[in-house]
Design a protein around this motif. Structure first.
Motif: not given
Length: 481
Positions: A300-309
């Motif tokens: 919740t500090k740096n990731f805005a949208f978890w996109h791929s893995a």
């Protein structure tokens, strides 16, 4: 503890289908001039060294990575290029208006074999045997290739999976459509254990009370089963709820979870990793029709949208990407910094259902881009280097980065290639959507067309000898270490 890992060093529905609406433009042999290498206007630079931002369409790269071909987009497929899949000596490139099949038997001189006009973004793509699959995540008037845009508020509108027969590469044949809830932004191909079918894990998101076929809450994925011997029997067989608690609510930096953006499967390990907007998850997929979440993380500090893995080869790490700005923003600059719009490396610890994801570090390209360049972490794949974890990755106008995360806490770039801005005066969308390593070369689906790059073998020792006959980057294969 969250720490920065890279310094910033640069200045700067199934129905009867017919052939109606399906346009196939076949090209047996493309003119030699169709494969072009852009002139190098900026000198090679040491990886990470300070250098000025290249001019419009100028190329800069590290000494170990060079372009060997470019095939510009051709009408009618001049819309946004999306993902890539590979089989034998062919590359299949999705485009918001359809898909293109390239002959890549000679990587330095690819040729267009055929183009299929079938609008429906994103047209994310995968291949298996004689079948090709496309994702449609834009509401259409029907499931044909002659459909037009139509609001998702209309019950009869269609979104989902399209299936093509590609046994004749010069004339693909549309054979089936399967409607899925909220459409199909991306899909992940997972072979059945009996070899008789494949499953498509369909990711979609952003439900609305006004969408009859995409009602909130939407905490599930759709699983489409495709019998290889009878693809016209393809159908949704399960819609597992991955977030019975509703997922991340969106308080703080990240996007609220209302589905998944992308899932990467590692069938040999019976694992999958889901990038699901506000959550990153690890899945047990031993039962292909009933995947189970066994670990869940948030940033919740740096990731805005978890996109791929992306998994490493041993299945002990996952690289998640953050598509800050949705791919249209300028985030590779000093204002945003090195920890946002970046990759995050997680180690998988523990065993069985007690496995967890432990954060180790961030990785972001160590070059600052112009404020007119959309740049953020995007699609990439492992390079099969024995004993090391090396990945090639697209960063839109940030170009292509080859980086080593063998030491999870200290990732480092070992090569890069990029074009200068599309526009020097205003923010303009462009750059590479996907960059994947396939049998000795890096192939990039760029808005300038298909790029082919060569990386010096000394930088990726042993990779050249590891060849495969098929690659869908979201379906990882295992190679010998």
């Amino acid at each position: 503890m969250i720490t920065s890992s890279t310094p910033w060093t640069r200045r700067f529905r199934a129905v009867g289908l017919t052939a109606a609406g399906l346009l196939v433009a076949s090209v047996a042999v493309a003119a030699p001039s169709s494969a072009q290498v852009a002139p190098r206007s900026a000198p090679p630079a040491t990886v990470g060294a300070a250098t000025t931002i290249p001019g419009v369409d100028e190329i800069a790269s590290s000494p170990n990575l060079r372009q060997v071909a470019n095939v510009p987009k051709q009408a009618p497929l001049t819309a946004t290029n999306s993902d890539i899949a590979f089989q034998g000596s062919y590359a299949f490139v999705g485009n918001y208006n359809g898909f293109v099949i390239y002959d890549i038997a000679r990587p330095s001189a690819p040729t267009v074999v055929s183009q299929v006009l079938c609008p429906g973004s994103q047209n994310d793509i995968s291949v298996y045997g004689n079948l090709l699959f496309l994702s449609t995540d834009s509401s259409r008037s029907d499931d044909s290739c002659s459909s037009v845009a139509q609001s998702a508020t209309v019950k009869e509108s269609w979104e989902g999976i399209k299936v093509f027969d590609i046994s004749d590469k010069t004339s693909p044949r549309y054979v089936k459509a399967v409607e899925t809830a909220c459409g199909s932004h991306t899909h992940t191909l997972v072979p059945a254990k009996d070899g008789a079918s494949v499953y498509l894990y369909v990711s979609s998101y952003f439900p609305s009370d006004t969408f009859p076929d995409c009602q909130p809450p939407h905490d599930s994925i759709s699983i489409v089963k495709v019998p290889l011997g009878a693809p016209t029997d393809a159908a949704v067989v399960a819609t597992p709820n991955l977030f019975p608690d509703g997922g991340y609510k969106g308080d703080g930096t990240g996007t609220a979870t209302s589905g998944c953006h992308d899932i990467t499967a590692y069938p040999r390990k019976d694992l999958a990793a889901g990038a699901c907007m506000g959550d990153g998850i690890l899945l047990d997929i031993r039962d292909r029709e009933a995947p189970r979440v066994i670990a869940q993380v948030r940033d919740t500090k740096n990731f805005a949208f978890w996109h791929s893995a992306t998994f490493n080869n041993s299945g002990t790490k996952v690289v998640f990407t953050d598509e800050l700005g949705g791919g249209g923003g300028a985030t590779c600059n000093a204002k945003v910094g090195p920890d946002k719009g970046a990759d995050a490396i997680y180690d998988i610890t523990g065993r069985g259902d007690a496995r967890s994801l432990e954060f180790r570090s961030y990785y972001k390209i160590p070059r600052e881009n112009a404020d007119t360049e959309n740049c953020v972490a995007h699609n990439g794949s492992l390079i099969p280097v024995p004993g090391r974890d090396i990945m090639v990755q697209s960063w839109y106008q940030g170009g292509i980065s080859v980086w080593d995360f063998t030491d999870s806490a200290n990732p480092r770039e070992i090569g890069y290639w990029e074009r200068g801005p599309v526009n020097a005066d205003q923010l303009t969308f462009g750059g590479t959507w996907s960059a994947y390593y396939y049998n000795g070369h890096v192939y990039s689906s760029d808005q300038k067309g298909l790029d082919v790059l060569k990386i010096d073998d000394e930088s990726i020792p042993g990779a050249k000898s590891r060849r495969v006959n098929q690659l869908n980057a979201q379906t990882q294969y295992a190679y010998r270490n």
